[in-house]
Design an enzyme around this catalytic site. Structure first.
Site, PDB file in Angstrom:
ATOM      1  N   ASP A  33       7.570 -39.496  35.136  1.00 14.66           N
ATOM      2  CA  ASP A  33       7.034 -40.810  35.503  1.00 14.66           C
ATOM      3  C   ASP A  33       6.171 -40.658  36.740  1.00 14.66           C
ATOM      4  OD1 ASP A  33       7.473 -43.731  34.587  1.00 14.66           O
ATOM      5  OD2 ASP A  33       7.334 -43.787  36.752  1.00 14.66           O
ATOM      6  N   ARG A  93      10.209 -45.032  23.844  1.00 18.57           N
ATOM      7  CA  ARG A  93      11.171 -45.904  23.160  1.00 18.57           C
ATOM      8  C   ARG A  93      10.849 -46.264  21.721  1.00 18.57           C
ATOM      9  NH1 ARG A  93      11.262 -50.122  27.891  1.00 18.57           N
ATOM     10  NH2 ARG A  93       9.175 -49.250  27.891  1.00 18.57           N
ATOM     11  N   ARG A 140      18.257 -40.842  25.141  1.00 20.01           N
ATOM     12  CA  ARG A 140      18.381 -41.606  26.381  1.00 20.01           C
ATOM     13  C   ARG A 140      19.771 -42.218  26.482  1.00 20.01           C
ATOM     14  NH1 ARG A 140      15.426 -46.962  28.574  1.00 20.01           N
ATOM     15  NH2 ARG A 140      16.899 -47.845  27.089  1.00 20.01           N
ATOM     16  N   ARG A 200       2.163 -42.377  26.383  1.00 16.95           N
ATOM     17  CA  ARG A 200       3.569 -42.712  26.101  1.00 16.95           C
ATOM     18  C   ARG A 200       4.000 -42.244  24.715  1.00 16.95           C
ATOM     19  NH1 ARG A 200       5.784 -46.950  29.700  1.00 16.95           N
ATOM     20  NH2 ARG A 200       4.854 -46.324  31.660  1.00 16.95           N
ATOM     21  N   TYR A 214       3.457 -50.086  43.773  1.00 20.16           N
ATOM     22  CA  TYR A 214       4.916 -50.075  43.609  1.00 20.16           C
ATOM     23  C   TYR A 214       5.635 -49.833  44.939  1.00 20.16           C
ATOM     24  CZ  TYR A 214       4.016 -49.940  38.603  1.00 20.16           C
ATOM     25  OH  TYR A 214       3.597 -50.255  37.334  1.00 20.16           O
TER      26      TYR A 214
HETATM   27  O1  CP3 Z   1       2.726 -40.609  28.215  1.00 22.26           O
HETATM   28  C1  CP3 Z   1       3.818 -40.009  28.126  1.00 22.26           C
HETATM   29  O2  CP3 Z   1       4.410 -39.825  27.032  1.00 22.26           O
HETATM   30  C2  CP3 Z   1       4.401 -39.365  29.373  1.00 22.26           C
HETATM   31  C3  CP3 Z   1       5.399 -40.093  30.036  1.00 22.26           C
HETATM   32  C4  CP3 Z   1       5.060 -41.220  31.005  1.00 22.26           C
HETATM   33  C5  CP3 Z   1       6.014 -42.201  31.341  1.00 22.26           C
HETATM   34  N1  CP3 Z   1       5.487 -42.982  32.332  1.00 22.26           N
HETATM   35  C6  CP3 Z   1       7.343 -42.329  30.745  1.00 22.26           C
HETATM   36  C7  CP3 Z   1       8.076 -43.594  30.899  1.00 22.26           C
HETATM   37  C8  CP3 Z   1       3.920 -41.463  31.769  1.00 22.26           C
HETATM   38  C9  CP3 Z   1       2.583 -40.740  31.767  1.00 22.26           C
HETATM   39  C10 CP3 Z   1       4.212 -42.581  32.615  1.00 22.26           C
HETATM   40  C11 CP3 Z   1       3.267 -43.125  33.593  1.00 22.26           C
HETATM   41  C12 CP3 Z   1       3.542 -44.403  34.260  1.00 22.26           C
HETATM   42  N2  CP3 Z   1       4.748 -44.887  34.713  1.00 22.26           N
HETATM   43  C13 CP3 Z   1       2.553 -45.330  34.633  1.00 22.26           C
HETATM   44  C14 CP3 Z   1       1.076 -45.138  34.446  1.00 22.26           C
HETATM   45  C15 CP3 Z   1       0.644 -45.266  33.048  1.00 22.26           C
HETATM   46  C16 CP3 Z   1       0.804 -46.616  32.450  1.00 22.26           C
HETATM   47  O3  CP3 Z   1       1.489 -46.693  31.423  1.00 22.26           O
HETATM   48  O4  CP3 Z   1       0.195 -47.535  32.963  1.00 22.26           O
HETATM   49  C17 CP3 Z   1       3.181 -46.415  35.267  1.00 22.26           C
HETATM   50  C18 CP3 Z   1       2.529 -47.650  35.822  1.00 22.26           C
HETATM   51  C19 CP3 Z   1       4.573 -46.101  35.328  1.00 22.26           C
HETATM   52  C20 CP3 Z   1       5.643 -46.894  35.992  1.00 22.26           C
HETATM   53  C21 CP3 Z   1       6.694 -47.258  35.037  1.00 22.26           C
HETATM   54  N3  CP3 Z   1       7.599 -46.376  34.499  1.00 22.26           N
HETATM   55  C22 CP3 Z   1       6.960 -48.535  34.513  1.00 22.26           C
HETATM   56  C23 CP3 Z   1       6.174 -49.792  34.849  1.00 22.26           C
HETATM   57  C24 CP3 Z   1       8.047 -48.395  33.636  1.00 22.26           C
HETATM   58  C25 CP3 Z   1       8.752 -49.456  32.864  1.00 22.26           C
HETATM   59  C26 CP3 Z   1       7.839 -49.765  31.747  1.00 22.26           C
HETATM   60  C27 CP3 Z   1       8.512 -50.337  30.567  1.00 22.26           C
HETATM   61  O5  CP3 Z   1       7.792 -50.323  29.550  1.00 22.26           O
HETATM   62  O6  CP3 Z   1       9.660 -50.771  30.634  1.00 22.26           O
HETATM   63  C28 CP3 Z   1       8.415 -47.044  33.618  1.00 22.26           C
HETATM   64  C29 CP3 Z   1       9.488 -46.426  32.787  1.00 22.26           C
HETATM   65  C30 CP3 Z   1       9.050 -45.410  31.789  1.00 22.26           C
HETATM   66  N4  CP3 Z   1       8.213 -44.355  32.041  1.00 22.26           N
HETATM   67  C31 CP3 Z   1       9.482 -45.328  30.426  1.00 22.26           C
HETATM   68  C32 CP3 Z   1       8.890 -44.183  29.877  1.00 22.26           C
HETATM   69  C33 CP3 Z   1       9.089 -43.629  28.487  1.00 22.26           C
HETATM   70  C34 CP3 Z   1      10.461 -46.275  29.761  1.00 22.26           C
HETATM   71  C35 CP3 Z   1      11.796 -45.809  30.178  1.00 22.26           C
HETATM   72  C36 CP3 Z   1      12.871 -46.236  29.256  1.00 22.26           C
HETATM   73  O7  CP3 Z   1      13.264 -47.396  29.323  1.00 22.26           O
HETATM   74  O8  CP3 Z   1      13.326 -45.349  28.488  1.00 22.26           O
END
Ligand code: CP3
Length: 355
Positions: free
Chosen positions: A78, A32, A41, A28, A155
């Protein structure tokens, strides 16, 4: 794409080849905690409008690289784009995380799911990859990724993030063959998706099994690890004369490390619940390790961060085969300065382990 790679530490460490210092990137790393991400964003309107626009996805991917001397870029996207392409209707409720309009909970819904045509449904991802590779111009390698079938299925069946996994666990115990049909279909989609990422220019791949640790010990093999193995067997492993390393990360999988080390991946992601010295002893020469600083260390002050980095480096010890990372994604409230302190500490301290 034949542009020369100027920094190949990540690829070398994942293959346990000698390096001058331990490479570092963070899960990540684009997101954010960076004000420039929050600004873009807000302009774009939503997270999905960033992901689905190749120019914006490219810009976000590069943001952390402009701030920090990272050894890798990771595609900004994602894991849930794959079920979205299978027709489940992904959306994000502000402050609530991901949701699906049409979760799949029974045999009829699962059997009706299409294996998506990656070339059309996920074209925005492969276009983003080509663009990022062009913009990176060989500065660092680009990591592509996907979720594991089990993690995606949590999911797809729950319809949202879950704490108890009640629907998918009920399905796993009541109708395991139906769940296996879903996992098998998802594994086919993930294999095609990751191969399309390699063809577009991804130079390493990571599979996130974020919820593998929620499974019972025998269920982990049956519903998660087996499908990860199936995917890895189907991946393109060489491109332009270089091996494409694969990292498999099961969060909470420390108990099963020996078993996971046989999955065919070049490296395993390790969360912060076990020490890298123990992990290294248990996997031997089979795989490299990526991790595993507790992401909450970054709430502490820079001197503490430096000391904790020192501990993780010392736990892995001498020699190649370690990629420094957090044990899970960076939290949104972390000050960017603390991330900088962590990366500087890895750069300053790690050469001693490679003499
Ligand atoms: O690592 C990176 O920089 C690459 C980007 C990346 C994102 N999601 C961006 C993201 C990667 C590799 C993921 C993977 C992902 N997404 C996983 C597996 C890895 C992990 O972290 O466990 C999972 C379970 C998801 C599903 C997902 N996407 C969730 C549960 C959420 C909400 C999480 C939260 O913290 O609110 C997302 C959204 C998401 N994916 C964001 C980002 C930057 C936040 C989006 C935002 O609000 O701007």
């Amino acid at each position: 794409m034949s542009s020369e790679l100027h920094n190949d530490r990540l690829l070398r460490a994942l293959l346990r080849e000698p390096v001058d210092r331990t490479p570092v990137w963070i899960m990540r790393q684009a997101g954010r905690y960076l004000p420039e991400y929050r600004e873009l964003r807000a302009q774009a309107g939503s997270f999905m409008s960033l992901c689905s626009n190749p120019a914006l996805a490219c810009e976000v991917t590069l943001q952390p690289l402009r701030r920090f001397p990272l050894d890798a870029a990771i595609l900004f996207s994602d894991i849930l784009t794959v079920p979205d392409a299978m027709g489940l209707g992904l959306y994000f409720e502000p402050g609530e995380g991901p949701r699906f309009e049409r979760p799949v909970r029974d045999a009829a819904a699962i059997d009706a799911l299409p294996v998506p045509d990656i070339g059309s449904e996920l074209r925005y991802v492969t276009d983003a990859i080509s663009l990022i590779r062009r913009e990176l111009a060989g500065q660092v390698p680009l990591i592509g990724f996907s979720g594991s079938p089990w993690t995606l299925a949590t999911y797809m069946v729950e319809g949202a993030s879950s704490k108890d996994f009640r629907h998918i666990k009920a399905l796993a115990y009541d109708q395991p063959e139906v769940l296996e049909r879903l996992l098998n279909k998802t594994a086919q989609a993930v294999t095609a998706y990751l191969n399309a990422q390699v063809e577009a220019g991804a130079q390493a791949l990571m599979i996130f099994d974020t919820w593998g640790g929620a499974l019972a010990h025998d269920a982990y093999e049956r519903f998660s690890l087996r499908f990860a193995r199936q995917i890895i067997e189907g991946l393109i492993r060489e491109r332009d004369g270089r091996r494409i390393p694969v990292v498999f990360f099961t969060k909470g999988g420390g108990l099963w490390l020996e078993q996971i080390a046989g999955c065919g991946a070049d490296a395993l992601g390790v969360d912060w619940t076990l020490s890298l010295s123990e992990a290294r002893r248990r996997v031997g020469d089979q795989v490299a390790l990526q991790g595993n600083l507790d992401p909450s260390v970054l709430y502490a002050s820079p001197p503490v961060i430096q000391a904790e980095v020192a501990r993780v480096l010392a736990e892995f010890g001498h020699g190649s085969g370690h990629v420094f990372n957090l044990g899970h994604g960076v939290h949104p409230q972390i000050p960017p300065d603390h991330v900088a302190a962590m990366i500087e500490a890895v750069q300053a301290q790690s050469p001693a382990y490679h003499e």
